[in-house]
Design a protein around this motif. Structure first.
Motif, PDB file in Angstrom:
ATOM      1  N   ALA A 110      31.401  33.017  33.466  1.00 39.87           N
ATOM      2  CA  ALA A 110      30.927  33.909  34.028  1.00 39.87           C
ATOM      3  C   ALA A 110      29.490  34.722  32.281  1.00 39.87           C
ATOM      4  O   ALA A 110      28.407  35.436  32.535  1.00 39.87           O
ATOM      5  N   GLN A 114      36.018  33.333  32.932  1.00 41.26           N
ATOM      6  CA  GLN A 114      35.702  35.144  32.649  1.00 41.26           C
ATOM      7  C   GLN A 114      34.219  33.723  31.149  1.00 41.26           C
ATOM      8  O   GLN A 114      33.094  34.883  30.996  1.00 41.26           O
ATOM      9  N   PRO A 155      35.408  31.151  39.576  1.00 37.25           N
ATOM     10  CA  PRO A 155      34.362  31.399  38.252  1.00 37.25           C
ATOM     11  C   PRO A 155      35.392  32.066  36.681  1.00 37.25           C
ATOM     12  O   PRO A 155      36.539  32.494  36.888  1.00 37.25           O
ATOM     13  N   PHE A 200      30.010  36.817  43.718  1.00 35.54           N
ATOM     14  CA  PHE A 200      29.973  36.311  42.672  1.00 35.54           C
ATOM     15  C   PHE A 200      28.658  34.772  42.919  1.00 35.54           C
ATOM     16  O   PHE A 200      27.785  34.074  42.314  1.00 35.54           O
ATOM     17  N   TRP A 235      32.450  38.910  37.557  1.00 36.50           N
ATOM     18  CA  TRP A 235      34.222  38.321  37.291  1.00 36.50           C
ATOM     19  C   TRP A 235      35.709  39.692  37.157  1.00 36.50           C
ATOM     20  O   TRP A 235      35.818  39.021  37.397  1.00 36.50           O
ATOM     21  N   HIS A 240      29.610  39.079  34.139  1.00 34.66           N
ATOM     22  CA  HIS A 240      30.647  39.518  33.791  1.00 34.66           C
ATOM     23  C   HIS A 240      31.646  40.612  34.164  1.00 34.66           C
ATOM     24  O   HIS A 240      32.410  40.205  34.679  1.00 34.66           O
TER      25      HIS A 240
END
Length: 154
Positions: free
Chosen positions: A60, A57, A55, A16, A77, A74
């Motif tokens: 993301a 949600q 991170p 990420f 995440w 997403h």
């Protein structure tokens, strides 16, 4: 969530962070500019990029909307959330294990066990537990208990 002193090293988290930095730099954005566009702080963007904070949600999803990534952030995440229970050792734990392996005595001042528990680590990695609480709070003694290495003692 506050930033950790040591970065996470779980693959999903580092992926990420790597993708975030790559998309941000490809767009020619500073952390501050991206943070202003998303409505968060530049410190948070930096912490996520350095793997010192997870991170959210919402973050993301905001990245997906801003960069038009078709849900990439997403999905990353979600992978973090799915693998968190498999995650890595707590910060400093590998160093602790190295110290523990050479320890002759370790004192545990624990709110669960009380301020009375003393563990001595023997050369063969057995553990002796000595109840030092004269008021009887910690229970009895354990000799030659093992750290899950297959031995148990009386």
């Amino acid at each position: 969530m506050p930033a950790r002193p040591e970065p996470y090293d779980a693959p999903a988290i580092t992926t990420f962070a790597t993708e975030l930095e790559a998309w941000r730099t490809a767009a020619g954005l500073t952390k501050t500019a991206l943070a202003q566009a998303l409505g968060c702080t530049d410190a948070y963007v930096g912490q996520v990029e350095l793997c010192k904070n997870l991170p959210s949600q919402e973050f993301a999803q905001d990245l997906d909307t801003y960069f038009k990534t078709n849900g990439l952030f997403h999905r990353l995440w979600k992978r973090i959330e799915e693998t968190r229970h498999l995650s890595t050792l707590p910060p400093g734990f590998p160093q602790y294990l190295a110290y523990e392996a050479n320890a002759e005595t370790i004192r545990n001042v624990s709110p669960t066990l009380g301020d009375c528990t003393v563990f001595g680590v023997t050369p063969d990695h057995g553990v002796t537990h000595d109840n030092r609480n004269e008021h009887g709070g910690c229970g009895g003694r354990v000799r030659q208990a093992d750290h899950g290495r297959g031995r148990a003692g009386a």
